[in-house]
Design an enzyme around this catalytic site. Sequence first.
Site, PDB file in Angstrom:
ATOM      1  N   GLY A   1       0.782  -1.225   0.000  1.00  0.00           N
ATOM      2  CA  GLY A   1       0.000   0.000   0.000  1.00  0.00           C
ATOM      3  C   GLY A   1       0.813   1.274   0.000  1.00  0.00           C
ATOM      4  O   GLY A   1       1.820   1.401  -0.704  1.00  0.00           O
ATOM      5  N   ILE A   2       0.366   2.237   0.813  1.00  0.00           N
ATOM      6  CA  ILE A   2       1.016   3.545   0.862  1.00  0.00           C
ATOM      7  C   ILE A   2       2.467   3.414   1.294  1.00  0.00           C
ATOM      8  O   ILE A   2       3.360   4.044   0.711  1.00  0.00           O
ATOM      9  CB  ILE A   2       0.252   4.477   1.821  1.00  0.00           C
ATOM     10  CG1 ILE A   2      -1.149   4.785   1.273  1.00  0.00           C
ATOM     11  CG2 ILE A   2       1.024   5.773   2.045  1.00  0.00           C
ATOM     12  CD1 ILE A   2      -2.051   5.497   2.256  1.00  0.00           C
TER      13      ILE A   2
ATOM     14  N   ASN B   1       3.806   5.216   9.081  1.00  0.00           N
ATOM     15  CA  ASN B   1       2.707   4.949   8.162  1.00  0.00           C
ATOM     16  C   ASN B   1       1.753   3.863   8.658  1.00  0.00           C
ATOM     17  O   ASN B   1       0.584   3.841   8.262  1.00  0.00           O
ATOM     18  CB  ASN B   1       3.289   4.545   6.799  1.00  0.00           C
ATOM     19  CG  ASN B   1       2.261   3.895   5.902  1.00  0.00           C
ATOM     20  OD1 ASN B   1       1.386   4.553   5.345  1.00  0.00           O
ATOM     21  ND2 ASN B   1       2.355   2.579   5.745  1.00  0.00           N
TER      22      ASN B   1
ATOM     23  N   SER C   1      -4.945  11.722   8.316  1.00  0.00           N
ATOM     24  CA  SER C   1      -6.083  11.509   7.417  1.00  0.00           C
ATOM     25  C   SER C   1      -6.953  12.753   7.343  1.00  0.00           C
ATOM     26  O   SER C   1      -7.135  13.457   8.344  1.00  0.00           O
ATOM     27  CB  SER C   1      -6.923  10.328   7.911  1.00  0.00           C
ATOM     28  OG  SER C   1      -8.136  10.239   7.188  1.00  0.00           O
TER      29      SER C   1
ATOM     30  N   TYR D   1     -11.018   5.958  15.064  1.00  0.00           N
ATOM     31  CA  TYR D   1      -9.998   6.219  14.053  1.00  0.00           C
ATOM     32  C   TYR D   1      -9.697   7.709  13.939  1.00  0.00           C
ATOM     33  O   TYR D   1      -8.525   8.119  13.949  1.00  0.00           O
ATOM     34  CB  TYR D   1     -10.465   5.665  12.710  1.00  0.00           C
ATOM     35  CG  TYR D   1      -9.542   5.999  11.560  1.00  0.00           C
ATOM     36  CD1 TYR D   1      -8.336   5.327  11.396  1.00  0.00           C
ATOM     37  CD2 TYR D   1      -9.868   7.001  10.644  1.00  0.00           C
ATOM     38  CE1 TYR D   1      -7.482   5.635  10.350  1.00  0.00           C
ATOM     39  CE2 TYR D   1      -9.026   7.311   9.591  1.00  0.00           C
ATOM     40  CZ  TYR D   1      -7.835   6.628   9.444  1.00  0.00           C
ATOM     41  OH  TYR D   1      -6.992   6.941   8.407  1.00  0.00           O
TER      42      TYR D   1
ATOM     43  N   SER E   1      -6.715  11.365   1.256  1.00  0.00           N
ATOM     44  CA  SER E   1      -8.137  11.059   1.167  1.00  0.00           C
ATOM     45  C   SER E   1      -8.288   9.539   1.292  1.00  0.00           C
ATOM     46  O   SER E   1      -7.391   8.860   1.790  1.00  0.00           O
ATOM     47  CB  SER E   1      -8.686  11.569  -0.166  1.00  0.00           C
ATOM     48  OG  SER E   1     -10.033  11.207  -0.337  1.00  0.00           O
TER      49      SER E   1
ATOM     50  N   VAL F   1      -7.805   6.070  -0.021  1.00  0.00           N
ATOM     51  CA  VAL F   1      -6.804   5.554  -0.955  1.00  0.00           C
ATOM     52  C   VAL F   1      -7.135   4.107  -1.319  1.00  0.00           C
ATOM     53  O   VAL F   1      -7.399   3.279  -0.437  1.00  0.00           O
ATOM     54  CB  VAL F   1      -5.386   5.632  -0.341  1.00  0.00           C
ATOM     55  CG1 VAL F   1      -4.344   5.125  -1.332  1.00  0.00           C
ATOM     56  CG2 VAL F   1      -5.073   7.062   0.096  1.00  0.00           C
TER      57      VAL F   1
END
Length: 249
Positions: free
Chosen positions: A18-19, A89, A141, A154, A185, A187
């Site tokens: 992922g990111i 992350n 976020s 969250y 945003s 993802v």
Amino acid sequence: MTQRLKDKLAVITGGANGIGRAIAERFAVEGADIAIADLVPAPEAEAAIRNLGRRVLTVKCDVSQPGDVEAFGKQVISTFGRCDILVNNAGIYPLIPFDELTFEQWKKTFEINVDSGFLMAKAFVPGMKRNGWGRIINLTSTTYWLKIEAYTHYISTKAANIGFTRALASDLGKDGITVNAIAPSLVRTATTEASALSAMFDVLPNMLQAIPRLQVPLDLTGAAAFLASDDASFITGQTLAVDGGMVRH
């Protein structure tokens, strides 16, 4: 592409996919060696980074556990000698209505999304101070600014990420260390595709973003590389929204 991170060592939590993986590979393109802390193996990320001619270390690590982080930190230093860049992350983001949210779920979300960044900073900031240079990038976020239901736990952690970024920047600026955050945003990743969040893929970009397409991990890598480089040496304590124009402030 420039080599703005030539011979730097970047630690990235949750870097297997992922990111995190996208940022790891971009940093390698920019000339950095990479150390990844993740609970899952990272063979594809490892191969990609090695193919770019950079060194890579991947370690199974529960970033919410002090013992795991301490051991990971020692392994990074013994392998590379230092850490120049830290990207916090790793995170979880289950949708749970407040009425159903348990204290254990609340604690787990904070342990992974917030405590991990503190533990990683404690592991690597002393070395950054000795070297007189460092970059810390925290992933937060845009949900912090939005009306999103079933996300009290969250969004609370994302607010904590932003507060941690601002406060730590004040502590470390005199040491040549900058601390910034990136707020994406929604993802598209393998994890979000397999979650309840996928129901928003076709709705959210058109409803809230100026750029009406779903964000992908690659969209975040340029901002991360910039904040990790000397080009951003006078930027600290900031949260950069990389979200297609969803949040404007």
